[in-house]
Design an enzyme around this catalytic site. Structure first.
Site, PDB file in Angstrom:
ATOM      1  N   CYS A  38       0.841  -1.200   0.000  1.00 33.12           N
ATOM      2  CA  CYS A  38       0.000   0.000   0.000  1.00 33.12           C
ATOM      3  C   CYS A  38       0.872   1.244   0.000  1.00 33.12           C
ATOM      4  CB  CYS A  38      -0.892   0.013   1.236  1.00 33.12           C
ATOM      5  SG  CYS A  38      -1.823  -1.497   1.506  1.00 33.12           S
ATOM      6  N   ARG A  62       3.348   0.485  -6.568  1.00 30.95           N
ATOM      7  CA  ARG A  62       3.441  -0.411  -5.419  1.00 30.95           C
ATOM      8  C   ARG A  62       2.326  -1.449  -5.409  1.00 30.95           C
ATOM      9  NH1 ARG A  62       6.714   1.677  -1.107  1.00 30.95           N
ATOM     10  NH2 ARG A  62       5.437   0.585   0.417  1.00 30.95           N
ATOM     11  N   TRP A  96      -3.896  -2.170  -0.960  1.00 31.98           N
ATOM     12  CA  TRP A  96      -3.809  -3.521  -1.518  1.00 31.98           C
ATOM     13  C   TRP A  96      -4.472  -4.432  -0.493  1.00 31.98           C
ATOM     14  CZ3 TRP A  96      -1.564  -8.330  -0.444  1.00 31.98           C
ATOM     15  CH2 TRP A  96      -1.384  -9.184  -1.539  1.00 31.98           C
ATOM     16  N   ASN A 146      -0.754   1.206   6.449  1.00 34.06           N
ATOM     17  CA  ASN A 146      -0.118   0.080   5.760  1.00 34.06           C
ATOM     18  C   ASN A 146       0.256  -0.963   6.803  1.00 34.06           C
ATOM     19  OD1 ASN A 146      -0.230   1.556   3.439  1.00 34.06           O
ATOM     20  ND2 ASN A 146       1.961   1.996   3.335  1.00 34.06           N
ATOM     21  N   GLY A 147       0.188  -2.238   6.438  1.00 32.53           N
ATOM     22  CA  GLY A 147       0.555  -3.306   7.366  1.00 32.53           C
ATOM     23  C   GLY A 147      -0.653  -4.145   7.731  1.00 32.53           C
ATOM     24  N   GLU A 151      14.041 -16.722 -13.808  1.00 32.50           N
ATOM     25  CA  GLU A 151      13.709 -15.302 -13.839  1.00 32.50           C
ATOM     26  C   GLU A 151      12.934 -14.944 -15.104  1.00 32.50           C
ATOM     27  OE1 GLU A 151      13.548 -11.194 -12.841  1.00 32.50           O
ATOM     28  OE2 GLU A 151      13.639 -13.081 -11.726  1.00 32.50           O
ATOM     29  N   LYS A 200       9.131 -13.358 -15.152  1.00 30.04           N
ATOM     30  CA  LYS A 200       8.768 -12.096 -15.809  1.00 30.04           C
ATOM     31  C   LYS A 200       7.545 -12.287 -16.701  1.00 30.04           C
ATOM     32  CE  LYS A 200      10.601  -9.674 -13.729  1.00 30.04           C
ATOM     33  NZ  LYS A 200      11.206 -10.446 -12.773  1.00 30.04           N
ATOM     34  N   GLU A 246       4.418 -12.704 -14.526  1.00 26.16           N
ATOM     35  CA  GLU A 246       4.036 -11.513 -13.783  1.00 26.16           C
ATOM     36  C   GLU A 246       3.243 -10.515 -14.619  1.00 26.16           C
ATOM     37  OE1 GLU A 246       7.304 -10.553 -10.354  1.00 26.16           O
ATOM     38  OE2 GLU A 246       7.970 -10.307 -12.426  1.00 26.16           O
ATOM     39  N   HIS A 299      12.527 -35.188 -16.936  1.00 29.47           N
ATOM     40  CA  HIS A 299      12.027 -35.832 -15.724  1.00 29.47           C
ATOM     41  C   HIS A 299      10.638 -35.322 -15.354  1.00 29.47           C
ATOM     42  CE1 HIS A 299      15.810 -37.876 -15.003  1.00 29.47           C
ATOM     43  NE2 HIS A 299      16.440 -36.713 -15.191  1.00 29.47           N
ATOM     44  N   LYS A 330       4.708  -3.956  -5.694  1.00 28.22           N
ATOM     45  CA  LYS A 330       6.147  -3.785  -5.828  1.00 28.22           C
ATOM     46  C   LYS A 330       6.872  -4.150  -4.549  1.00 28.22           C
ATOM     47  CE  LYS A 330       9.860  -2.523  -7.980  1.00 28.22           C
ATOM     48  NZ  LYS A 330      10.353  -3.366  -9.082  1.00 28.22           N
TER      49      LYS A 330
END
Length: 632
Positions: A2, A27, A75, A101-102, A505, A509, A512, A528, A627
């Site tokens: 947030c 964010r 968020w 926030n939190g 990575e 990407k 995401e 496998h 973020k």
């Protein structure tokens, strides 16, 4: 996660609040809102689910006058994204407005107790309990019931009229368990803004006749040149002309402001369509910044000013633990390969979310590195604290000065990559990998690497920005490949050794920002299990630069081709056997094995970006993501 902004001064607060919230969009959020106070104590709240554009539209219909205010992007953690659950929240009889926030772990218990006292809740959030708890403390103070901080000597440093407010906030927070970054308005005090933090970042911007508040210094660029980072358990009392920072044990905290190094230009898009694309193309410069002043030809080594451990102490290190989340965990995997190769020191890589709850047997001479872009990742911070509790030296590789992890680690390395606005990390990953290569060089020179070997590594490092510039020249070609495969629903990313983390990575990407399912594997592990997924509609992206396992990866490519799967090869030479086997080829410069992830990831970043754009996705603000992940 947030975002928080706040303002107290001589200008209309809503102007800065809206601009600041836009700066914090990266964010991650699902609703937004703000509250302002005018000089007569009239409180205006405007909030809604959805994007900041929707909030701006409501503000045009319902202006929010006043020179003091707070704003928030939420968020969701408790309750869905609705207008009611959006911040700010009110406490008591609209005496208090807060943004938070939190996560408050014991909010149910606090809520039940407050409801029994007659306080009416209108949202499903944990945050509303904070507003009512502060209001309850104010009412108790008015009735002569002292709060836990009422008699604290630290309050004597505040103007008399502000002491009850500070006591009420601290009294309320003492009853809450969890994390918070908190901004507070009091209806009867229209020129006062308060802030408190525990595990969630807050920074104060200092200017003549005004103060700013934000959860991220980026939102202050262009508004304040000086900033003060708040530490855990600190309470800041802001008026237009004064800033007091209090701690429940240390009393008044004297902390001089620091220079804000982020400029307004740093957080603007410039000629780019998206921040992610801008940050991909910034990588040659950010790599140079990460290296600047840290490579010594005389010593044939790297050196770091912030490790806060002597060479003699570092010489005794017998094991590394590298911990992080998401992209930072992938960088840690690269670090495992490079440190073990260059320094011959055993390395363990741990998910921070697992390490915080594990109790692994660690050797006394173990050095723990927490790797994080934001410096606020909750799991990484908790893992670092647990390792500190066990007595291990803890260092950080971080991009944000003044962040929680930067403050709590015993020392560390700043990446100097500049603000990363796009939610999908790009330049932070390559700078993290580079910092780990330089660590490998440093510890290798402490141990066994000769002067000549160290010089050879330095020369390769100094040439790296130009090699990344050459890799960026694949952009047009990668865009064409993206157009060819944009409709595919599944991708495999395959590499070996140093390029296995790169495959992870690249897959991350794509997931995401384009919402396409993708999985990264060591190329030899494909047979496998994952080979069952191979068909004509499932491209396999192979990382096959030259190296000791080149022929082995070619054999894995043959296995995919034999089953009709399309192959995209990222390789170092047009016309080699990898290029001949592949359906599509992306040619990148040839570099040493330990630098390959930094170069080979570039076309993977571009591939994810172009596929996402072609699929109509919101590249910089992908759904459900944030973020800075400041909740567990």
């Amino acid at each position: 996660m947030c975002g928080i902004v706040g303002y107290v001064g001589y200008r209309p607060a809503a102007d800065f609040l809206l601009k600041g919230l836009r700066r914090l969009e990266y964010r991650g959020y699902d609703s937004a809102g703000l509250a302002t106070l005018d000089d007569a104590g009239r409180l205006t709240i405007v909030k809604c689910a959805g994007r900041i554009d929707a909030l701006a539209a409501r503000l045009r219909q319902t202006p929010a006058p006043g020179r003091t205010g707070i704003g928030h992007t939420r968020w969701a953690t408790h309750g869905p994204a609705t207008d009611q659950n959006a911040h700010p929240h009110l406490g008591g009889n609209q005496q208090v407005a807060i943004v938070h926030n939190g996560v408050i772990d014991n909010y149910r218990h606090v809520r039940e107790r407050l409801e029994m006292q007659g306080y009416r809740f209108v949202s499903a959030t944990d945050s509303e309990a904070i507003a009512h708890a502060i209001a309850a403390q104010l009412e108790q103070a008015a009735e002569g019931v002292a709060s836990g901080w009422a008699a604290d000597a630290a309050l004597e440093n505040l103007p008399v009229e502000l002491r009850p407010l500070a006591a009420a906030v601290r009294g309320a927070l003492a009853r809450l368990h969890g994390t918070y970054g908190l901004a507070i308005l009091f209806r009867e005090y229209p020129q006062v803004l308060m802030a408190a933090r525990l595990g969630s970042p807050l920074v104060v911007g200092v200017a003549r006749g005004e103060h700013f508040l934000a959860s991220d210094a980026n939102s202050l660029a262009g508004h304040a040149d000086k900033i003060v980072y708040l530490a855990d358990r600190e309470l800041a009392v802001l008026t237009p002309d004064s800033l007091h920072v209090l701690h429940p044990e240390r009393g008044l905290v004297a902390r001089g402001p620091q220079q804000l190094t982020v400029t307004a230009e740093d957080v603007e898009l410039g000629p780019y369509s998206h921040y992610m694309l801008k940050e991909i193309f910034e990588q040659p410069e950010t790599l140079q910044n990460t290296m600047r002043g840290r490579l010594s030809r005389e010593e044939a080594s790297a050196h770091f000013g912030g490790l806060n451990l002597s060479p003699r102490q570092l010489r005794r290190v017998e094991r590394f633990v590298l911990t992080g989340c998401g992209t930072s965990w992938h960088a840690a995997l690269v670090g495992e390969y490079v440190i073990e190769e260059l320094a011959r020191i055993p390395v363990e890589v741990e998910y921070a979310s697992e390490l915080r709850y594990r109790n692994p047997p660690l050797h006394n001479n173990t050095l723990v590195f927490a790797i994080t872009q934001s410096g606020e990742t909750a799991d990484t911070l908790a893992a670092l604290r647990e390792m500190k509790r066990q007595g291990h030296p803890t260092l950080a590789i971080c991009n944000v000065v003044g962040s929680s992890i930067a403050q709590e680690a015993d020392g560390g390395i700043y990446m100097h990559a500049g603000p990363e606005i796009g939610v999908a990390s790009t330049k932070a990953f390559t700078s993290q990998c580079l910092a780990l290569v330089m660590l490998g060089l440093y510890f290798g020179r402490l141990r066994h690497l000769s002067h000549a070997q160290g010089m050879r590594i330095i020369e390769h490092l100094l040439g790296l920005p130009d090699q990344v510039r050459r890799a960026l020249e694949t952009d047009v070609q990668v865009r064409q490949i993206a157009a060819k495969y944009q409709h595919c629903a599944n991708f495999l990313y395959l590499g070996r050794q140093y390029n296995f983390p790169t495959a992870l990575e690249g897959a991350l990407k794509l997931k995401e920002i384009s919402y396409v399912h993708a999985q990264g594997y060591p190329a030899a592990e494909m047979k496998h299990g994952p080979i069952a997924l191979v068909d004509e509609q499932t491209p396999s992206v192979f990382l096959v630069p030259q190296g000791q396992v080149f022929d082995k990866v070619l054999a894995n490519m043959e296995e995919i081709k034999a089953r009709g799967g399309p192959v995209i090869a990222v390789t170092c030479e047009q016309g080699n056997r990898a290029a001949d086997l592949a359906d599509d080829v992306i040619v990148i410069p040839s570099v040493e094995d330990y630098l390959q992830p930094i170069v080979s990831v570039v076309p993977l970043q571009l591939l994810a970006y172009h596929i996402a754009v072609l699929r109509g996705c919101d590249v910089d603000k992908p759904r459900n993501l944030a973020k800075s992940v400041t909740v567990e």
